[in-house]
Structure formats: structure tokens, C-alpha cells
Scaffold this motif. Structure first.
Motif, PDB file in Angstrom:
ATOM      1  N   PRO A 128      42.546  51.379  61.370  1.00 41.49           N
ATOM      2  CA  PRO A 128      43.074  52.243  60.310  1.00 41.49           C
ATOM      3  C   PRO A 128      43.750  51.471  59.177  1.00 41.49           C
ATOM      4  N   THR A 129      43.496  51.920  57.966  1.00 46.17           N
ATOM      5  CA  THR A 129      44.150  51.399  56.773  1.00 46.17           C
ATOM      6  C   THR A 129      44.241  52.546  55.772  1.00 46.17           C
ATOM      7  N   ASP A 130      45.102  52.398  54.789  1.00 48.30           N
ATOM      8  CA  ASP A 130      45.243  53.452  53.796  1.00 48.30           C
ATOM      9  C   ASP A 130      44.012  53.502  52.894  1.00 48.30           C
ATOM     10  N   ARG A 131      43.625  54.716  52.531  1.00 55.87           N
ATOM     11  CA  ARG A 131      42.420  54.930  51.722  1.00 55.87           C
ATOM     12  C   ARG A 131      42.605  54.554  50.255  1.00 55.87           C
ATOM     13  N   ALA A 132      43.798  54.720  49.716  1.00 59.95           N
ATOM     14  CA  ALA A 132      44.010  54.561  48.272  1.00 59.95           C
ATOM     15  C   ALA A 132      43.588  53.198  47.720  1.00 59.95           C
ATOM     16  N   PRO A 133      43.904  52.068  48.381  1.00 60.24           N
ATOM     17  CA  PRO A 133      43.443  50.792  47.821  1.00 60.24           C
ATOM     18  C   PRO A 133      41.917  50.690  47.770  1.00 60.24           C
ATOM     19  N   LYS A 134      41.251  51.297  48.754  1.00 61.86           N
ATOM     20  CA  LYS A 134      39.782  51.259  48.779  1.00 61.86           C
ATOM     21  C   LYS A 134      39.221  52.090  47.629  1.00 61.86           C
ATOM     22  N   ARG A 135      39.841  53.239  47.368  1.00 62.99           N
ATOM     23  CA  ARG A 135      39.394  54.085  46.253  1.00 62.99           C
ATOM     24  C   ARG A 135      39.648  53.387  44.920  1.00 62.99           C
ATOM     25  N   PHE A 136      40.816  52.742  44.790  1.00 65.28           N
ATOM     26  CA  PHE A 136      41.118  52.015  43.556  1.00 65.28           C
ATOM     27  C   PHE A 136      40.099  50.901  43.332  1.00 65.28           C
ATOM     28  N   ALA A 137      39.782  50.162  44.407  1.00 66.88           N
ATOM     29  CA  ALA A 137      38.788  49.085  44.305  1.00 66.88           C
ATOM     30  C   ALA A 137      37.421  49.641  43.915  1.00 66.88           C
ATOM     31  N   ALA A 138      37.071  50.822  44.440  1.00 66.87           N
ATOM     32  CA  ALA A 138      35.790  51.444  44.079  1.00 66.87           C
ATOM     33  C   ALA A 138      35.775  51.817  42.595  1.00 66.87           C
ATOM     34  N   LYS A 139      36.916  52.253  42.080  1.00 65.81           N
ATOM     35  CA  LYS A 139      36.988  52.573  40.645  1.00 65.81           C
ATOM     36  C   LYS A 139      36.824  51.305  39.807  1.00 65.81           C
ATOM     37  N   ILE A 140      37.398  50.207  40.273  1.00 67.78           N
ATOM     38  CA  ILE A 140      37.210  48.928  39.583  1.00 67.78           C
ATOM     39  C   ILE A 140      35.730  48.528  39.641  1.00 67.78           C
ATOM     40  N   GLY A 141      35.111  48.693  40.803  1.00 68.10           N
ATOM     41  CA  GLY A 141      33.681  48.416  40.949  1.00 68.10           C
ATOM     42  C   GLY A 141      32.843  49.286  40.026  1.00 68.10           C
ATOM     43  N   PHE A 142      33.244  50.540  39.883  1.00 66.12           N
ATOM     44  CA  PHE A 142      32.564  51.451  38.955  1.00 66.12           C
ATOM     45  C   PHE A 142      32.622  50.893  37.538  1.00 66.12           C
ATOM     46  N   LEU A 143      33.820  50.448  37.119  1.00 66.20           N
ATOM     47  CA  LEU A 143      33.970  49.899  35.768  1.00 66.20           C
ATOM     48  C   LEU A 143      33.149  48.624  35.578  1.00 66.20           C
ATOM     49  N   PHE A 144      33.134  47.760  36.595  1.00 65.06           N
ATOM     50  CA  PHE A 144      32.334  46.540  36.495  1.00 65.06           C
ATOM     51  C   PHE A 144      30.848  46.877  36.421  1.00 65.06           C
ATOM     52  N   SER A 145      30.394  47.816  37.229  1.00 67.11           N
ATOM     53  CA  SER A 145      28.979  48.214  37.203  1.00 67.11           C
ATOM     54  C   SER A 145      28.608  48.801  35.846  1.00 67.11           C
ATOM     55  N   LEU A 146      29.497  49.633  35.311  1.00 69.53           N
ATOM     56  CA  LEU A 146      29.270  50.208  33.984  1.00 69.53           C
ATOM     57  C   LEU A 146      29.198  49.103  32.932  1.00 69.53           C
ATOM     58  N   ALA A 147      30.102  48.152  33.015  1.00 68.84           N
ATOM     59  CA  ALA A 147      30.109  47.039  32.056  1.00 68.84           C
ATOM     60  C   ALA A 147      28.830  46.213  32.159  1.00 68.84           C
ATOM     61  N   VAL A 148      28.348  45.998  33.380  1.00 73.06           N
ATOM     62  CA  VAL A 148      27.083  45.261  33.559  1.00 73.06           C
ATOM     63  C   VAL A 148      25.943  46.013  32.886  1.00 73.06           C
ATOM     64  N   ILE A 149      25.868  47.316  33.119  1.00 71.67           N
ATOM     65  CA  ILE A 149      24.789  48.128  32.530  1.00 71.67           C
ATOM     66  C   ILE A 149      24.864  48.118  31.005  1.00 71.67           C
ATOM     67  N   VAL A 150      26.063  48.261  30.460  1.00 69.60           N
ATOM     68  CA  VAL A 150      26.241  48.235  29.003  1.00 69.60           C
ATOM     69  C   VAL A 150      25.808  46.878  28.448  1.00 69.60           C
TER      70      VAL A 150
END
Length: 149
Positions: free
Chosen positions: A80-102
Motif C-alpha cells: 500500500p501507498t498513497d494514490r495522490a503522488p501516483k496521480r500527480f506523476a501521471a499528470k506530469i506524464g500527460f504534460l510530457f506526452s502532450l509536449a512530445v506530440i506538439v
């Protein structure tokens, strides 16, 4: 004396860290595949997958589903670990993926590869070592917001 404490977001909802690390491993594989092939559909797929995980739609994340299956097949225990850091990291990954596509759309292929290398590095640190780079980014983000107010 400097405060070197890492600050992570928390929401007091528990998730399986082993599953999250498997998902990060799948991100390493896919991002490495993008770096080798330059196939823009890979970061597009990651964009949608990171969005699903970052914005609390895990049933729409194929990587999340695959990780669930791998945990079951290999009888990987729950850590078990807290979900929030994983969600925050996924949002960062989303931004990086978007930046790659752009960058790819603008013809900035070298910049796209550099961004993908950063993404794969963060995912590799999480997958291989359980090191949450997102927590460090969140710490900088929090300090920046405090200075602005």
C-alpha cells in the motif's frame, strides 16, 4: 539548516505500489520504443493513458488494466501507498506526452526525443527503484506557489 524533506501530495486513498511500478515499467518500454522508432502514435497512446490515470479514470487506462493482469498472473503482493503522488506523476506524464506530440507536430523532433528521454528516465526511476521524481517536482511546485502568494 536547509529543509530537505520531500513533500508529496496525499489524498489518503491507498493503491498498490507494486502495480504502479509495473505500470511505470510499461511506460519505460513504450517510451523507449518511441525513442527508437519515432512512431508518434506511441506518445499519443501515452497521452490518453496518462490522462485516464491522472484524472481518476483508471478503468480507461490500458496500462492500468495490463498491470492488474500482471499482478494477478504473477501473484505480486500488495504494497500500500498513497494514490495522490501516483496521480500527480501521471499528470506530469500527460504534460510530457502532450509536449512530445506538439514538438513532433511542429517538426521539433530532437526536442521531442529529449522530452521522451526525460519521461523514460522518470518512469525508470519509479519502476526500477521506487523513486518518485514527481514528489520532488511537487515539492518545487509547492515552494513556487508559496513564493507567489
Amino acid at each position: 539548516m536547509a529543509n530537505n524533506t520531500v513533500v508529496c501530495p496525499v489524498d489518503f486513498v491507498s493503491v498498490n505500489e507494486n502495480k504502479a511500478r509495473l505500470t511505470a515499467g510499461l511506460v519505460v518500454i513504450l517510451t523507449s520504443l518511441y525513442i527508437l522508432t519515432k512512431l508518434w502514435l506511441i506518445p499519443l497512446f501515452l497521452l490518453f493513458d496518462f490522462f485516464a490515470r491522472g484524472f481518476n479514470l483508471p478503468s480507461y487506462s490500458l496500462l492500468n488494466i495490463i498491470s492488474d493482469k500482471l499482478v494477478a498472473i504473477f501473484s505480486i503482493g500488495n504494497k500500500p501507498t498513497d494514490r495522490a503522488p501516483k496521480r500527480f506523476a501521471a499528470k506530469i506524464g500527460f504534460l510530457f506526452s502532450l509536449a512530445v506530440i506538439v514538438c513532433v507536430a511542429l517538426g521539433l523532433k530532437n526536442t521531442a526525443i529529449i522530452l521522451a528521454i526525460v519521461l523514460v528516465t522518470f518512469a525508470l526511476l519509479e519502476s526500477g527503484f521506487g523513486f518518485c521524481a514527481g514528489c520532488h517536482v511537487y515539492g518545487f511546485y509547492s515552494k513556487f506557489l508559496k513564493k507567489k502568494s
